[in-house]
Design a protein around this motif. Structure first.
Motif, mmCIF file in Angstrom:
data_model
loop_
_atom_site.group_PDB
_atom_site.id
_atom_site.type_symbol
_atom_site.label_atom_id
_atom_site.label_comp_id
_atom_site.label_asym_id
_atom_site.label_seq_id
_atom_site.Cartn_x
_atom_site.Cartn_y
_atom_site.Cartn_z
ATOM 1 N N GLU A 43 -77.186 29.604 74.426
ATOM 2 C CA GLU A 43 -76.849 28.186 74.379
ATOM 3 C C GLU A 43 -75.793 27.831 73.333
ATOM 4 O O GLU A 43 -75.071 26.841 73.489
ATOM 5 C CB GLU A 43 -78.115 27.365 74.102
ATOM 6 C CG GLU A 43 -79.120 27.384 75.232
ATOM 7 C CD GLU A 43 -80.449 26.768 74.832
ATOM 8 O OE1 GLU A 43 -81.286 26.561 75.728
ATOM 9 O OE2 GLU A 43 -80.657 26.494 73.624
ATOM 10 N N ILE B 11 -72.148 27.211 74.437
ATOM 11 C CA ILE B 11 -72.096 26.049 75.333
ATOM 12 C C ILE B 11 -72.207 24.768 74.518
ATOM 13 O O ILE B 11 -71.442 23.815 74.711
ATOM 14 C CB ILE B 11 -73.223 26.119 76.386
ATOM 15 C CG1 ILE B 11 -73.147 27.423 77.167
ATOM 16 C CG2 ILE B 11 -73.152 24.914 77.325
ATOM 17 C CD1 ILE B 11 -74.340 27.660 78.080
ATOM 18 N N PHE B 12 -73.145 24.740 73.590
ATOM 19 C CA PHE B 12 -73.341 23.570 72.728
ATOM 20 C C PHE B 12 -72.090 23.279 71.923
ATOM 21 O O PHE B 12 -71.644 22.126 71.826
ATOM 22 C CB PHE B 12 -74.533 23.817 71.808
ATOM 23 C CG PHE B 12 -74.894 22.668 70.929
ATOM 24 C CD1 PHE B 12 -75.688 21.632 71.405
ATOM 25 C CD2 PHE B 12 -74.444 22.616 69.614
ATOM 26 C CE1 PHE B 12 -76.030 20.556 70.593
ATOM 27 C CE2 PHE B 12 -74.771 21.549 68.793
ATOM 28 C CZ PHE B 12 -75.565 20.520 69.276
ATOM 29 N N ALA C 291 -69.054 23.998 72.630
ATOM 30 C CA ALA C 291 -67.952 23.558 73.484
ATOM 31 C C ALA C 291 -68.144 22.125 73.984
ATOM 32 O O ALA C 291 -67.180 21.361 74.089
ATOM 33 C CB ALA C 291 -67.809 24.507 74.671
ATOM 34 N N VAL C 292 -69.403 21.753 74.275
ATOM 35 C CA VAL C 292 -69.675 20.455 74.886
ATOM 36 C C VAL C 292 -69.759 19.332 73.853
ATOM 37 O O VAL C 292 -69.290 18.216 74.098
ATOM 38 C CB VAL C 292 -70.974 20.520 75.714
ATOM 39 C CG1 VAL C 292 -71.399 19.132 76.170
ATOM 40 C CG2 VAL C 292 -70.791 21.442 76.908
ATOM 41 N N TYR D 105 -78.228 25.196 88.124
ATOM 42 C CA TYR D 105 -77.129 26.045 87.665
ATOM 43 C C TYR D 105 -76.913 27.156 88.678
ATOM 44 O O TYR D 105 -77.821 27.942 88.962
ATOM 45 C CB TYR D 105 -77.449 26.635 86.297
ATOM 46 C CG TYR D 105 -76.383 27.549 85.741
ATOM 47 C CD1 TYR D 105 -75.151 27.045 85.329
ATOM 48 C CD2 TYR D 105 -76.603 28.923 85.645
ATOM 49 C CE1 TYR D 105 -74.176 27.885 84.821
ATOM 50 C CE2 TYR D 105 -75.629 29.773 85.137
ATOM 51 C CZ TYR D 105 -74.413 29.238 84.724
ATOM 52 O OH TYR D 105 -73.437 30.067 84.223
ATOM 53 N N HIS E 294 -78.011 17.252 84.810
ATOM 54 C CA HIS E 294 -76.857 18.140 84.938
ATOM 55 C C HIS E 294 -77.103 19.069 86.112
ATOM 56 O O HIS E 294 -78.141 19.730 86.193
ATOM 57 C CB HIS E 294 -76.652 18.952 83.654
ATOM 58 C CG HIS E 294 -76.479 18.107 82.428
ATOM 59 N ND1 HIS E 294 -75.270 17.566 82.051
ATOM 60 C CD2 HIS E 294 -77.391 17.675 81.511
ATOM 61 C CE1 HIS E 294 -75.425 16.861 80.944
ATOM 62 N NE2 HIS E 294 -76.704 16.906 80.596
#
Length: 230
Positions: free
Chosen positions: A109, A112-113, A115-116, A176, A211
């Motif tokens: 994670e 991803i965290f 980047a978001v 996903y 999401h």
């Protein structure tokens, strides 16, 4: 914003981050989550796009306090006069009285965290008109189910019959690459797993995630399959 019909009476608003759903229960509309700050105008346009008016929005149900779900709530409440609904455990953060509890990230994670997070603006505080707990009903007759783990006050909303029953999962679950998965960025993964298993015990036809692509039929079985692997 072009609403996408999931099942009769339920539309998806596919924002890039933090999806929003419109549930039309006849005498009014429930908006589930509000995406990021600045999204209220697009939500109002979508309401008009399905043949309703801003005044038809009766409640804004926030599944949890993260900024990509509560960001548009203050402006949307002002534009529609709708009441804001959230779990009592997350309400102080939504009102701006307490800071958020940071998630405990897995190795998967973390990138991803990172980047978001810069893409999500901070949400303005908003008054919570109604603090709910497990088993409470919304104005449209939907049942609130308390599912902590992603945040302390994460909730899901289960619509009643007749017609397809829909589970709005917030970020407790996600889609996903064609599969239903446990939501990411949880403050307590073990509790989040227990909450996923709690949802697997419910009966519903469709699942709408914060999401990912909604599951329009057979959702109960998919979530039971997931829960058995956690």
């Amino acid at each position: 914003m072009q609403p996408i019909l999931v099942v009769p009476g339920v539309h998806l608003l596919p924002f890039p981050i933090g999806q929003v759903y419109l549930w039309d229960w006849g005498d009014g509309l429930t908006v589930i989550d509000s995406s990021v700050a600045g999204s209220a105008g697009a939500i109002v346009e979508a309401v008009v796009g399905i043949g309703r008016q801003p005044r038809d929005v009766r409640e804004i149900v926030l599944t949890h306090y993260h900024d990509d779900h509560r960001g548009g709530a203050a402006d949307l409440a002002a534009a529609t006069g709708a009441q804001v609904v959230a779990h009592r455990a997350d309400a102080p953060v939504i009102r701006g009285e307490q800071p958020q509890t940071p998630p405990v990230l897995t190795e998967f994670e973390r990138p991803i965290f990172d980047a978001v997070t810069p893409l999500v603006p901070l949400a303005a505080s908003v008054f919570v008109d109604r603090e709910v707990e497990n088993g409470d009903l919304t104005l449209g007759g939907g049942m609130i189910v308390s599912v902590p783990g992603h945040t302390p006050g994460s909730i899901v909303l289960l619509t009643p019959g007749p017609g397809p029953r829909v589970l709005f999962t917030g970020d407790t679950l996600a889609e996903y690459e064609g599969s239903v998965i446990l939501g990411v960025f949880n403050i307590d993964r073990a509790e989040a797993i227990r909450s996923a298993q709690k949802q697997a015990a419910l009966t519903f036809d469709a699942a709408c995630f914060g999401h990912g692509v909604p599951v329009s039929s057979g959702a109960s079985q998919q979530i039971r399959t997931l829960a058995a692997t956690l």
